[in-house]
Motif scaffolding. Sequence first.
Motif, PDB file in Angstrom:
ATOM      1  N   LEU A  37       0.832  -1.206   0.000  1.00 50.55           N
ATOM      2  CA  LEU A  37       0.000   0.000   0.000  1.00 50.55           C
ATOM      3  C   LEU A  37       0.865   1.253   0.000  1.00 50.55           C
ATOM      4  N   GLY A  38       1.911   1.241   0.810  1.00 54.62           N
ATOM      5  CA  GLY A  38       2.826   2.377   0.855  1.00 54.62           C
ATOM      6  C   GLY A  38       3.449   2.646  -0.508  1.00 54.62           C
ATOM      7  N   LYS A  39       3.861   1.570  -1.204  1.00 53.57           N
ATOM      8  CA  LYS A  39       4.438   1.728  -2.546  1.00 53.57           C
ATOM      9  C   LYS A  39       3.425   2.348  -3.501  1.00 53.57           C
ATOM     10  N   TYR A  40       2.184   1.903  -3.441  1.00 56.83           N
ATOM     11  CA  TYR A  40       1.130   2.444  -4.308  1.00 56.83           C
ATOM     12  C   TYR A  40       0.924   3.936  -4.070  1.00 56.83           C
ATOM     13  N   CYS A  41       1.173   4.350  -2.824  1.00 56.30           N
ATOM     14  CA  CYS A  41       0.955   5.755  -2.442  1.00 56.30           C
ATOM     15  C   CYS A  41       2.234   6.590  -2.506  1.00 56.30           C
ATOM     16  N   ASN A  42       3.340   5.976  -2.917  1.00 57.86           N
ATOM     17  CA  ASN A  42       4.635   6.663  -2.957  1.00 57.86           C
ATOM     18  C   ASN A  42       5.025   7.227  -1.588  1.00 57.86           C
ATOM     19  N   MET A  43       4.824   6.407  -0.580  1.00 58.11           N
ATOM     20  CA  MET A  43       5.194   6.807   0.786  1.00 58.11           C
ATOM     21  C   MET A  43       5.537   5.560   1.579  1.00 58.11           C
ATOM     22  N   THR A  44       6.127   5.748   2.730  1.00 58.16           N
ATOM     23  CA  THR A  44       6.433   4.591   3.575  1.00 58.16           C
ATOM     24  C   THR A  44       5.157   4.100   4.229  1.00 58.16           C
ATOM     25  N   SER A  45       5.171   2.846   4.587  1.00 53.92           N
ATOM     26  CA  SER A  45       4.000   2.301   5.261  1.00 53.92           C
ATOM     27  C   SER A  45       3.766   3.022   6.591  1.00 53.92           C
ATOM     28  N   ALA A  46       4.828   3.462   7.235  1.00 55.05           N
ATOM     29  CA  ALA A  46       4.686   4.192   8.508  1.00 55.05           C
ATOM     30  C   ALA A  46       3.915   5.497   8.315  1.00 55.05           C
ATOM     31  N   ASN A  47       4.134   6.146   7.153  1.00 54.69           N
ATOM     32  CA  ASN A  47       3.405   7.389   6.882  1.00 54.69           C
ATOM     33  C   ASN A  47       1.892   7.175   6.799  1.00 54.69           C
ATOM     34  N   LEU A  48       1.490   5.990   6.354  1.00 56.94           N
ATOM     35  CA  LEU A  48       0.048   5.711   6.255  1.00 56.94           C
ATOM     36  C   LEU A  48      -0.633   5.806   7.626  1.00 56.94           C
ATOM     37  N   TYR A  49       0.132   5.440   8.650  1.00 56.72           N
ATOM     38  CA  TYR A  49      -0.441   5.465  10.002  1.00 56.72           C
ATOM     39  C   TYR A  49      -0.635   6.886  10.541  1.00 56.72           C
ATOM     40  N   ALA A  50      -0.135   7.871   9.838  1.00 52.46           N
ATOM     41  CA  ALA A  50      -0.421   9.262  10.214  1.00 52.46           C
ATOM     42  C   ALA A  50      -1.854   9.632   9.824  1.00 52.46           C
ATOM     43  N   TYR A  51      -2.450   8.821   8.945  1.00 55.53           N
ATOM     44  CA  TYR A  51      -3.793   9.100   8.444  1.00 55.53           C
ATOM     45  C   TYR A  51      -4.845   8.107   8.929  1.00 55.53           C
ATOM     46  N   PHE A  52      -4.397   6.911   9.330  1.00 59.91           N
ATOM     47  CA  PHE A  52      -5.327   5.846   9.727  1.00 59.91           C
ATOM     48  C   PHE A  52      -4.829   5.169  10.991  1.00 59.91           C
ATOM     49  N   ASP A  53      -5.750   4.706  11.806  1.00 58.06           N
ATOM     50  CA  ASP A  53      -5.390   4.056  13.068  1.00 58.06           C
ATOM     51  C   ASP A  53      -4.669   2.733  12.831  1.00 58.06           C
ATOM     52  N   ASN A  54      -5.141   1.992  11.839  1.00 57.78           N
ATOM     53  CA  ASN A  54      -4.582   0.681  11.526  1.00 57.78           C
ATOM     54  C   ASN A  54      -5.063   0.269  10.134  1.00 57.78           C
ATOM     55  N   VAL A  55      -4.699  -0.915   9.691  1.00 55.74           N
ATOM     56  CA  VAL A  55      -5.072  -1.368   8.351  1.00 55.74           C
ATOM     57  C   VAL A  55      -6.589  -1.515   8.222  1.00 55.74           C
ATOM     58  N   ASP A  56      -7.240  -2.013   9.258  1.00 57.78           N
ATOM     59  CA  ASP A  56      -8.705  -2.145   9.200  1.00 57.78           C
ATOM     60  C   ASP A  56      -9.367  -0.781   8.991  1.00 57.78           C
ATOM     61  N   ASP A  57      -8.889   0.215   9.700  1.00 57.30           N
ATOM     62  CA  ASP A  57      -9.420   1.575   9.555  1.00 57.30           C
ATOM     63  C   ASP A  57      -9.207   2.078   8.125  1.00 57.30           C
ATOM     64  N   LEU A  58      -8.035   1.811   7.572  1.00 60.21           N
ATOM     65  CA  LEU A  58      -7.735   2.216   6.198  1.00 60.21           C
ATOM     66  C   LEU A  58      -8.684   1.517   5.220  1.00 60.21           C
ATOM     67  N   ILE A  59      -8.873   0.222   5.373  1.00 61.39           N
ATOM     68  CA  ILE A  59      -9.757  -0.535   4.480  1.00 61.39           C
ATOM     69  C   ILE A  59     -11.176   0.014   4.547  1.00 61.39           C
ATOM     70  N   LEU A  60     -11.680   0.215   5.748  1.00 63.92           N
ATOM     71  CA  LEU A  60     -13.068   0.664   5.899  1.00 63.92           C
ATOM     72  C   LEU A  60     -13.275   2.087   5.399  1.00 63.92           C
ATOM     73  N   GLN A  61     -12.368   2.977   5.757  1.00 62.09           N
ATOM     74  CA  GLN A  61     -12.522   4.358   5.298  1.00 62.09           C
ATOM     75  C   GLN A  61     -12.366   4.483   3.787  1.00 62.09           C
ATOM     76  N   SER A  62     -11.384   3.778   3.223  1.00 63.45           N
ATOM     77  CA  SER A  62     -11.183   3.893   1.776  1.00 63.45           C
ATOM     78  C   SER A  62     -12.328   3.252   1.000  1.00 63.45           C
ATOM     79  N   THR A  63     -12.887   2.168   1.516  1.00 61.93           N
ATOM     80  CA  THR A  63     -14.029   1.536   0.841  1.00 61.93           C
ATOM     81  C   THR A  63     -15.238   2.460   0.869  1.00 61.93           C
TER      82      THR A  63
END
Length: 196
Positions: free
Chosen positions: A35-61
């Motif tokens: 996911l981080g690669k798809y977004c051109n960012m580190t996976s750690a950066n994703l956690y600045a926007y979402f609590d966890n992977v489940d939160d990311l999946i639900l919000q993005s869906t």
Amino acid sequence: MRNSDYKEEKKKEIMERCFECYCDNGLRDTGIKELGKYCNMTSANLYAYFDNVDDLILQSTAYCMAKVEDDFMALSPENPSDILRFIEEIPYWTAKKHGKKYRLMYQVYTHPKYVEQGKLFFDGVSKRYTEYAKVLSPKLGIPSNILSGFIFIFVRAAVHYALFEDEYYLKMQMEALKLSVFSIIKNFKEEGIEKK
């Protein structure tokens, strides 16, 4: 642009890219690094926007499927003479443009971890389509309480086609829908004439 506006816009971009990544690779085969690669960012950066992977999946869906819904409804008929075009063209258009998104959405919302969020999402869909019927009603000459049912039938058939490309099911549903819609319009026109 204020920092909060930038963060919100960046989050939307991330949700769209992550949803696309899941659409292309599936839920099971997509980890946080991918996911981080798809977004051109580190996976750690994703956690600045979402609590966890489940939160990311639900919000993005939820976010991306609301955009699909907006796309779908932006093409709705503006008058009774445009209904036939809508019924005949839109299921094929949405299957081509959004088929993989519908497949992912059903994967997410039927997953045991996310069923409750799925119920909430579809409750929101029901409310939005009911409100949408109220907006379309005066344009099409169909009472909103009847039009709501037509919208649900149409969307279900279009999504089913997007998922499975079941031409027979789609044609049967669309023929029944056309007959019902045009019968209702004719009845209401005749009643209007009689009342005058």
